[in-house]
Design a protein around this motif. Structure first.
Motif, PDB file in Angstrom:
ATOM      1  N   TYR A  25       0.827  -1.203   0.000  1.00 43.21           N
ATOM      2  CA  TYR A  25       0.000   0.000   0.000  1.00 43.21           C
ATOM      3  C   TYR A  25       0.867   1.261   0.000  1.00 43.21           C
ATOM      4  CZ  TYR A  25      -3.939  -3.012   1.333  1.00 43.21           C
ATOM      5  OH  TYR A  25      -4.900  -3.974   1.366  1.00 43.21           O
ATOM      6  N   SER A  26       0.385   2.294  -0.675  1.00 38.60           N
ATOM      7  CA  SER A  26       1.000   3.613  -0.526  1.00 38.60           C
ATOM      8  C   SER A  26       0.371   4.272   0.692  1.00 38.60           C
ATOM      9  CB  SER A  26       0.764   4.465  -1.780  1.00 38.60           C
ATOM     10  OG  SER A  26      -0.625   4.627  -2.032  1.00 38.60           O
ATOM     11  N   VAL A  27       1.215   4.766   1.597  1.00 33.41           N
ATOM     12  CA  VAL A  27       0.744   5.215   2.911  1.00 33.41           C
ATOM     13  C   VAL A  27       1.162   6.646   3.179  1.00 33.41           C
ATOM     14  CG1 VAL A  27       0.788   4.757   5.394  1.00 33.41           C
ATOM     15  CG2 VAL A  27       0.924   2.850   3.778  1.00 33.41           C
ATOM     16  N   TYR A  28       0.219   7.435   3.700  1.00 32.30           N
ATOM     17  CA  TYR A  28       0.553   8.747   4.256  1.00 32.30           C
ATOM     18  C   TYR A  28       0.533   8.629   5.775  1.00 32.30           C
ATOM     19  CZ  TYR A  28       0.878  12.080   0.385  1.00 32.30           C
ATOM     20  OH  TYR A  28       1.304  12.807  -0.703  1.00 32.30           O
ATOM     21  N   ASP A  29       1.716   8.733   6.374  1.00 29.78           N
ATOM     22  CA  ASP A  29       1.875   8.775   7.824  1.00 29.78           C
ATOM     23  C   ASP A  29       2.054  10.251   8.210  1.00 29.78           C
ATOM     24  OD1 ASP A  29       2.323   8.087  10.451  1.00 29.78           O
ATOM     25  OD2 ASP A  29       4.219   7.056  10.104  1.00 29.78           O
ATOM     26  N   ALA A  30       2.303  10.525   9.473  1.00 21.85           N
ATOM     27  CA  ALA A  30       2.423  11.913   9.933  1.00 21.85           C
ATOM     28  C   ALA A  30       3.443  12.728   9.130  1.00 21.85           C
ATOM     29  CB  ALA A  30       2.763  11.936  11.423  1.00 21.85           C
ATOM     30  N   PRO A  31       4.644  12.194   8.818  1.00 30.22           N
ATOM     31  CA  PRO A  31       5.592  13.001   8.043  1.00 30.22           C
ATOM     32  C   PRO A  31       5.062  13.409   6.672  1.00 30.22           C
ATOM     33  CG  PRO A  31       6.709  11.163   9.084  1.00 30.22           C
ATOM     34  CD  PRO A  31       5.238  10.913   9.258  1.00 30.22           C
ATOM     35  N   GLU A  32       4.335  12.492   6.007  1.00 23.67           N
ATOM     36  CA  GLU A  32       3.784  12.832   4.686  1.00 23.67           C
ATOM     37  C   GLU A  32       2.680  13.872   4.796  1.00 23.67           C
ATOM     38  OE1 GLU A  32       6.047   9.248   4.412  1.00 23.67           O
ATOM     39  OE2 GLU A  32       4.316   9.618   5.689  1.00 23.67           O
ATOM     40  N   HIS A  33       1.802  13.725   5.800  1.00 31.71           N
ATOM     41  CA  HIS A  33       0.774  14.753   6.015  1.00 31.71           C
ATOM     42  C   HIS A  33       1.430  16.109   6.220  1.00 31.71           C
ATOM     43  CE1 HIS A  33      -2.231  11.658   6.296  1.00 31.71           C
ATOM     44  NE2 HIS A  33      -1.795  11.187   7.444  1.00 31.71           N
ATOM     45  N   LEU A  34       2.483  16.126   7.014  1.00 33.09           N
ATOM     46  CA  LEU A  34       3.162  17.365   7.361  1.00 33.09           C
ATOM     47  C   LEU A  34       3.848  17.998   6.159  1.00 33.09           C
ATOM     48  CD1 LEU A  34       3.951  19.178   9.830  1.00 33.09           C
ATOM     49  CD2 LEU A  34       6.030  17.802   9.991  1.00 33.09           C
TER      50      LEU A  34
END
Length: 233
Positions: A25-34
């Motif tokens: 899966y391609s994932v947005y974790d906190a660093p990507e959101h930021l």
């Protein structure tokens, strides 16, 4: 959007992000959101968008984890009604809120404050965490997830359970590698998974600090020159 992780910080979110990436899966974790969605998230918290904005933000992303997505997981589910959601019944108390590496990154700090307010209902700071209010916030989140998410789309899951229940829920084959366990005791584990975004964040911080240090240096030189000019003229 295929998977929405509704768990609040310190509920195995880094481990979950790593496991989902290992499953493809391609994932947005906190660093990507930021890094990639910060301005849009600030606008969301300021009431400038409805949940249709998530269709644009995450049209090419398979899964979202951690702040700030977990604060509005139900709104993301409305935008992607076929997504599966997982929540965590056993949690660690959120006593170690991350500190930004540069106080001059005001925009990131504002977003972090808005995330905390949305998740916990009060402005937690890095020096004093209200344990009672924070425990209550986790319990409300768990009850809310259980009551709102359709049962056939919900996995109540603890990362200590490993691959089997997660893969069964997602209809994925069991990987032949060990289940990841990241960020134990709030220590970020640097690995090839997700490292790029963390390094990008660090680079932004370093560049910001260096730029401001140069400006401060020039200002100090100007002040010194001005004082000397005044003294000798």
């Amino acid at each position: 959007m295929k998977v929405i992780c509704a768990g609040l910080p310190k509920t195995g979110t880094k481990t979950m992000a790593s496991a989902l990436r290992m499953l493809g899966y391609s994932v947005y974790d906190a660093p990507e959101h930021l890094l990639y969605q910060r301005e849009t998230w600030v606008e969301i918290f300021d009431g400038k968008h409805d949940n249709n904005i998530f269709k644009k933000m995450y049209k090419d992303i398979d899964a979202v984890v951690e702040l700030p997505a977990c604060a509005v997981w139900d709104q993301i589910l409305e935008a992607f009604p076929n997504s599966k959601t997982y929540g965590i019944p056993n949690f660690h108390i959120y006593l170690a809120i991350c500190r930004l590496m540069s106080p001059s990154l005001y925009g990131y700090w504002i977003m972090l404050m808005k995330c905390r307010k949305a998740c916990f209902g009060y402005f937690a700071n890095t020096l004093c965490i209200n344990e009672m209010l924070t425990r209550s916030a986790y319990r409300r989140q768990e009850a809310f997830v259980r009551s709102v998410c359709p049962q056939d789309q919900l996995l109540v899951y603890n990362v200590s359970e490993g691959w089997e229940p997660l893969c069964k829920f997602l209809n994925k084959p069991l990987p032949e590698v060990a289940f990841p366990h990241l960020n134990k005791n709030s220590q970020i584990v640097h690995s090839s998974i997700g490292l790029k975004s963390m390094e990008e964040l660090k680079k932004k911080v370093r560049d910001d600090v260096m730029q401001r240090a140069k400006i401060l240096g020039f200002c100090l030189l100007g002040i010194i020159f001005g004082v000397m000019w005044t003294m000798f003229t």
